[in-house]
Design a protein around this motif. Structure first.
Motif, short mmCIF file in Angstrom:
data_model
loop_
_atom_site.label_atom_id
_atom_site.label_comp_id
_atom_site.label_asym_id
_atom_site.label_seq_id
_atom_site.Cartn_x
_atom_site.Cartn_y
_atom_site.Cartn_z
N PRO A 219 -18.33 -16.03 9.11
CA PRO A 219 -18.27 -17.31 8.42
C PRO A 219 -19.23 -18.12 7.88
O PRO A 219 -20.08 -18.40 8.51
CB PRO A 219 -17.29 -17.86 9.30
CG PRO A 219 -17.31 -17.01 11.06
CD PRO A 219 -18.78 -15.70 10.10
N LEU A 220 -18.90 -18.76 6.69
CA LEU A 220 -20.32 -20.13 6.36
C LEU A 220 -19.52 -21.30 6.24
O LEU A 220 -18.75 -21.76 5.62
CB LEU A 220 -20.24 -20.04 4.96
CG LEU A 220 -20.85 -20.54 4.53
CD1 LEU A 220 -22.49 -20.64 4.55
CD2 LEU A 220 -21.13 -20.10 2.95
N VAL A 221 -20.13 -22.18 7.05
CA VAL A 221 -20.18 -23.30 7.71
C VAL A 221 -21.06 -24.13 7.09
O VAL A 221 -22.08 -24.54 7.33
CB VAL A 221 -20.12 -23.42 9.03
CG1 VAL A 221 -19.64 -25.07 9.42
CG2 VAL A 221 -18.62 -22.57 9.98
N ALA A 222 -20.19 -25.59 6.38
CA ALA A 222 -21.11 -26.52 5.22
C ALA A 222 -21.28 -27.36 5.56
O ALA A 222 -19.59 -27.78 5.77
CB ALA A 222 -20.90 -26.56 3.98
N SER A 223 -22.13 -28.33 5.67
CA SER A 223 -22.10 -30.22 5.97
C SER A 223 -22.58 -30.77 4.69
O SER A 223 -23.50 -30.39 4.12
CB SER A 223 -23.03 -30.27 7.12
OG SER A 223 -22.96 -31.81 7.08
N GLU A 224 -21.92 -31.63 4.18
CA GLU A 224 -21.73 -32.53 3.21
C GLU A 224 -23.48 -33.06 3.25
O GLU A 224 -23.60 -33.40 2.01
CB GLU A 224 -20.44 -33.20 2.88
CG GLU A 224 -19.90 -32.46 2.18
CD GLU A 224 -19.87 -31.03 0.78
OE1 GLU A 224 -20.63 -31.65 0.14
OE2 GLU A 224 -19.31 -30.03 0.87
N GLY A 225 -23.30 -33.65 4.77
CA GLY A 225 -24.70 -34.65 4.87
C GLY A 225 -24.05 -36.44 3.89
O GLY A 225 -22.94 -36.73 3.49
N ARG A 226 -25.31 -36.97 4.29
CA ARG A 226 -25.26 -37.33 2.98
C ARG A 226 -26.45 -37.80 1.88
O ARG A 226 -27.51 -37.68 2.34
CB ARG A 226 -25.33 -39.24 4.06
CG ARG A 226 -24.27 -39.74 5.26
CD ARG A 226 -25.31 -40.42 5.58
NE ARG A 226 -26.23 -39.64 6.63
CZ ARG A 226 -26.62 -40.73 7.89
NH1 ARG A 226 -26.04 -41.65 8.22
NH2 ARG A 226 -27.44 -40.44 8.70
N SER A 227 -26.07 -38.34 0.99
CA SER A 227 -27.29 -38.11 -0.10
C SER A 227 -27.12 -40.06 -0.78
O SER A 227 -26.43 -40.81 -0.77
CB SER A 227 -26.17 -37.79 -1.10
OG SER A 227 -24.98 -38.60 -1.75
N PHE A 228 -28.47 -40.52 -0.83
CA PHE A 228 -29.21 -41.56 -1.47
C PHE A 228 -29.80 -41.45 -2.58
O PHE A 228 -30.38 -40.40 -2.80
CB PHE A 228 -30.09 -42.16 -0.37
CG PHE A 228 -29.59 -42.77 0.75
CD1 PHE A 228 -28.82 -43.27 1.31
CD2 PHE A 228 -29.72 -40.93 1.66
CE1 PHE A 228 -28.65 -43.57 2.65
CE2 PHE A 228 -28.84 -40.72 3.16
CZ PHE A 228 -28.45 -41.85 3.81
N PRO A 229 -30.14 -42.51 -3.34
CA PRO A 229 -30.54 -42.77 -4.83
C PRO A 229 -31.67 -42.22 -4.90
O PRO A 229 -32.74 -43.13 -3.89
CB PRO A 229 -29.89 -43.97 -5.27
CG PRO A 229 -29.34 -44.54 -4.43
CD PRO A 229 -29.15 -43.94 -3.73
N VAL A 230 -32.71 -42.04 -5.75
CA VAL A 230 -33.88 -41.34 -4.94
C VAL A 230 -34.48 -41.72 -6.46
O VAL A 230 -33.77 -41.14 -8.31
CB VAL A 230 -34.42 -40.04 -5.22
CG1 VAL A 230 -35.71 -39.69 -5.05
CG2 VAL A 230 -34.16 -39.57 -3.77
#
Length: 309
Positions: free
Chosen positions: A186-197
């Protein structure tokens, strides 16, 4: 025989991390099967949260969890963070095995070790007696030792230890080919958090030394921005010379200058990774050792010289 117990009660943590949303799917996958692939962006918390979340799973049967890291510094940092989360020191519930450094005890349930140490361990004991799970962290770096370690672990799982769990974790790896390698895991993915760069290119000046240009860029960033700075340089010599130039032109109260490279004393490495004291700023001058596997708190600006060795 694989334990198909659906789940168990996840450990509760005081601080929420992005990876937390992916933990139920990961624990369910490992309860139902022998392998999983976890893809989570940098800073999601996979390195230090996943081993603690899996600790106590019924399928472990009291056996240990091994967490593989590509470098000693990353291994020590991961072990320290997990131990601190539990309110302990390294060597209690969370242990460490690296070249010239072993801190484990009878109480240890999670061991963080470098890939080279794992290779020697599994060659000495192909059945991995007493080990319930092996977590390959930062697998996208694709070192020879990581690939060899995974091949040996898969062989052990296939021929000797069908109850052994394998988890491949990565920040940037395409997970599908690895999942296929693990037998359709199984492939499990976490979206995480993104911030402007915001990216700013300062240009090149071949008439000036690299250290002078980097010192200028760091001084400019200290004047224009808030927070601490992480600056990448190709090697120890460039780091030392850049630090000398910064000490000459900066007030000691402007920022703490902290070198970070592999040959540095362990205490100095830990000081570079630690958060800056309250009210202070830090300039971490690092080699590629800090490009992955490490999270340095308080960094707001990254300056890359664009040169690698």
């Amino acid at each position: 025989m694989i334990d198909t117990t659906p789940s168990f009660s996840l450990r509760r943590f005081a601080q929420a991390l992005p990876i937390d949303e992916a933990l139920p799917a990961l624990t369910s996958a490992l309860a139902a099967g022998s392998s999983a692939v976890l893809v989570a962006p940098p800073g999601a918390g996979k390195t230090t949260r996943v081993p603690l979340a899996l600790d106590g799973a019924p399928w472990l049967g009291g056996r240990k969890i091994l967490v593989l890291e590509p470098r000693r510094l990353a291994a020590r940092n991961a072990a320290a963070r997990m131990a601190a989360t539990l309110g302990e020191e390294i060597g209690e519930s969370v242990g460490l095995r690296a070249r010239l450094e072993t801190r484990v005890s009878k109480k240890t349930r999670i061991e963080v070790l470098t890939e080279g140490v794992f290779t020697r361990l599994i060659l000495d004991d192909p059945s991995l007696d007493g080990i319930g799970a092996v977590l390959f962290d930062e697998f996208h770096e694709r070192s020879l030792e990581a690939d060899l370690g995974l091949a040996l672990a898969l062989d052990a799982q296939t021929s000797l230890r069908p109850d052994l769990r394998l988890v491949v974790m990565s920040a940037t790896l395409a997970g599908e080919p690895v999942a296929e390698l693990l037998g359709g895991a199984p492939l499990v993915a976490s979206e995480g958090r993104s911030f402007p760069v915001e990216t700013r290119y300062l240009g090149k000046d071949p008439t000036r030394r690299l250290e002078d240009r980097m010192a200028d860029a760091i001084a400019r960033a200290l004047r224009a921005e808030t927070g601490s700075i992480l600056a990448f340089l190709p090697g120890q010599g460039e780091i030392r010379r850049t630090a000398e130039r910064l000490h000459e032109r900066l007030d000691p109260n402007d920022a703490i200058i902290a070198p970070l490279y592999g040959a540095l004393d362990r205490r100095e490495q830990d000081q570079a990774i630690a958060p800056a004291p309250p009210g202070a700023r830090k300039v971490v001058l690092a080699t590629a050792i800090a490009e992955t596997s490490l999270t340095i708190e308080g960094i707001r600006v990254v300056i890359d010289c664009g040169v690698a060795r």
